[in-house]
Design an enzyme around this catalytic site. Structure first.
Site, PDB file in Angstrom:
ATOM      1  N   GLN A   1       0.834  -1.191   0.000  1.00  0.00           N
ATOM      2  CA  GLN A   1       0.000   0.000   0.000  1.00  0.00           C
ATOM      3  C   GLN A   1       0.877   1.253   0.000  1.00  0.00           C
ATOM      4  OE1 GLN A   1      -2.272   1.435   3.337  1.00  0.00           O
ATOM      5  NE2 GLN A   1      -4.162   1.423   2.131  1.00  0.00           N
TER       6      GLN A   1
ATOM      7  N   TYR B   1      -5.317  10.783   4.812  1.00  0.00           N
ATOM      8  CA  TYR B   1      -3.915  11.036   4.447  1.00  0.00           C
ATOM      9  C   TYR B   1      -3.846  11.930   3.197  1.00  0.00           C
ATOM     10  CZ  TYR B   1      -3.090   7.717   8.130  1.00  0.00           C
ATOM     11  OH  TYR B   1      -3.082   7.111   9.367  1.00  0.00           O
TER      12      TYR B   1
ATOM     13  N   ARG C   1      -7.531   2.483  -2.582  1.00  0.00           N
ATOM     14  CA  ARG C   1      -8.410   2.380  -1.413  1.00  0.00           C
ATOM     15  C   ARG C   1      -8.980   3.745  -1.090  1.00  0.00           C
ATOM     16  NH1 ARG C   1      -7.532   0.452   4.909  1.00  0.00           N
ATOM     17  NH2 ARG C   1      -9.175  -1.103   4.842  1.00  0.00           N
TER      18      ARG C   1
ATOM     19  N   GLY D   1      -9.646  -7.150   8.574  1.00  0.00           N
ATOM     20  CA  GLY D   1      -8.516  -6.521   9.232  1.00  0.00           C
ATOM     21  C   GLY D   1      -8.144  -7.204  10.530  1.00  0.00           C
TER      22      GLY D   1
HETATM   23  C1  8OZ Z   1      -3.701   3.003  12.329  1.00  0.00           C
HETATM   24  C2  8OZ Z   1      -2.577   3.601  12.875  1.00  0.00           C
HETATM   25  C3  8OZ Z   1      -1.715   4.280  12.041  1.00  0.00           C
HETATM   26  C4  8OZ Z   1      -1.958   4.357  10.682  1.00  0.00           C
HETATM   27  C5  8OZ Z   1      -4.724   4.016   8.159  1.00  0.00           C
HETATM   28  C6  8OZ Z   1      -2.371   3.744   7.817  1.00  0.00           C
HETATM   29  O1  8OZ Z   1      -5.646   4.288   8.936  1.00  0.00           O
HETATM   30  C7  8OZ Z   1      -3.349   3.838   8.680  1.00  0.00           C
HETATM   31  C8  8OZ Z   1      -3.097   3.758  10.147  1.00  0.00           C
HETATM   32  C9  8OZ Z   1      -3.963   3.072  10.986  1.00  0.00           C
HETATM   33  O2  8OZ Z   1      -4.918   3.907   6.943  1.00  0.00           O
END
Ligand code: 8OZ
Length: 378
Positions: A97, A183, A230, A328
């Site tokens: 990813q 993000y 995603r 998950g």
């Molecule tokens: C939990 C803790 C840190 C990062 C995401 C990459 O939520 C994460 C993530 C999840 O997509």
């Protein structure tokens, strides 16, 4: 009738079943290099139709947490090569990813101790995870970001492209672009984090521009059949906020129909939380989302995620709402999840205290059914 245990060809990915391991951050990659135990961890779970790695930074700027892996330095690629070899030896398929955290970071993780980058200089109401002076993990508020200059965006797209190439060189079967969970790409998509007045802000078309450019670059680099994405249309994760996600994400998926991707991966509801979570006044219509994709000519497999158990997953496949289901936390606790689902066997419970950071405990030591039987007999 299609079941979870039927094979699937998704783009160029030939999958033994419809059960995917969702991307799961585990913070066990010291110095951003995948550890030897990480090869064992993924190989233990190789009976999944598809393994999706934990989110993996495409650059140091894209790094937002301590001990999460990257895909931009030679030793990181060597670490991933151990993982992909182990998974393939066990008969599995694995994609990585591709991740840029944007503003969900901390100055201590950034190049030169600088500010994290974002579409706009708006601090997220969120936390990140860093190591304190004694090397112990600690959750701290994210640092104030600076807005990316227009001239910097081609460099970020180039980082995604390079990371996709690196993924193939490290032996991955493909990549999943992380455009979810608040993000960088998601920060551009949503009006709560994107106040830009240039070609990357304002209208839906403008807010989706970075996503489209990243997908164009990555698919051109490694072939669309090895690329997935995603999205999480309504998640509140990491302060993601938009008053009108339905038209936004219908536009996004219509754009995705341009490429013959491997799959589109949709988190339904709040990531890791309520499936009926909504942003704005109306419940999100996932059937309309998929219809928008299909109407635009999209043919990729449709992967769904969030709180699925066997019954929910089988119903989604039987009713044609999904081709693949990602699990998950159940996969953290059950390396043989596919076997257990098939047998209708009970699942091991997960221990959330070992999700993030640490070593083999809570990582390599969840027993398979066969191991549990041996333990019970002893
Ligand atoms: C939990 C803790 C840190 C990062 C995401 C990459 O939520 C994460 C993530 C999840 O997509």
């Amino acid at each position: 009738m299609t079941t979870l245990f039927d094979p699937l060809v998704a783009g160029e990915l030939r999958l033994a079943n419809r059960i995917a391991m969702a991307p799961l951050t585990r913070n066990r990659a010291p110095g951003a290099v995948p550890a030897a135990i990480t090869a064992t961890y993924y190989a233990q779970r190789a009976s999944a139709g598809l393994l999706i790695t934990e989110a993996t930074a495409i650059s140091q700027q894209g790094q937002g947490y301590a001990d999460v892996p990257g895909l931009y330095a030679p030793e990181q690629l060597a670490g991933w090569r151990r993982v992909t070899d182990a998974v393939h030896a066990a008969g599995g398929r694995i994609v990585t990813q591709l991740w840029h955290v944007g503003r969900i970071s901390h100055t201590s993780l950034q190049p030169g101790g600088g500010a994290p980058v974002a579409p706009s200089a708006i601090t997220a109401n969120s936390k990140t995870y860093i190591l304190d002076a004694d090397g112990r993990g600690a959750f701290v508020p994210t640092s104030a970001p600076r807005a990316l200059a227009l001239e910097e965006l081609p460099g970020i797209v180039a980082d995604y492209r390079r990371a996709a190439r690196a993924a193939i060189e490290a032996g991955f079967d493909g990549v999943e672009v992380h455009a979810a969970n608040g993000y960088l790409i998601d920060q551009f998509l949503r009006s709560g984090s994107n106040r830009r007045s240039d070609a990357y802000g304002g209208s839906i078309e403008n807010r989706a521009r970075l996503l489209v450019e990243v997908m164009e670059a990555v698919t051109a680099e490694i072939g669309a059949g090895r690329v997935a994405i995603r999205i999480s249309p309504v998640t509140p994760a990491n302060d993601a906020a938009d008053p009108a996600p339905q038209p936004l994400f219908e536009y996004v998926v219509a754009q995705l129909a341009r490429w013959p991707l491997a799959y589109v991966h949709v988190i339904e509801g709040a990531t890791g939380g309520a499936r009926d979570f909504q942003q704005g006044d109306t419940p999100f219509d996932y059937a309309a989302l998929r219809a928008a994709y299909t109407a635009a000519g999209g043919k990729a497999a449709w992967m769904v995620n969030n709180g699925y158990d066997r019954a929910l997953a089988e119903a989604a496949l039987a009713e044609g709402r999904a081709d693949l289901v990602a699990f998950g936390k159940a996969f953290i606790a059950n390396p043989d999840l596919v076997l257990r689902l098939r047998a209708g066997a009970p699942l091991n419970a997960w221990d959330s205290s070992t999700f993030y950071g640490g070593g083999e405990k809570g990582y390599l030591d969840y027993p398979t059914l066969a191991e549990a039987a041996v333990e019970a007999a002893a």
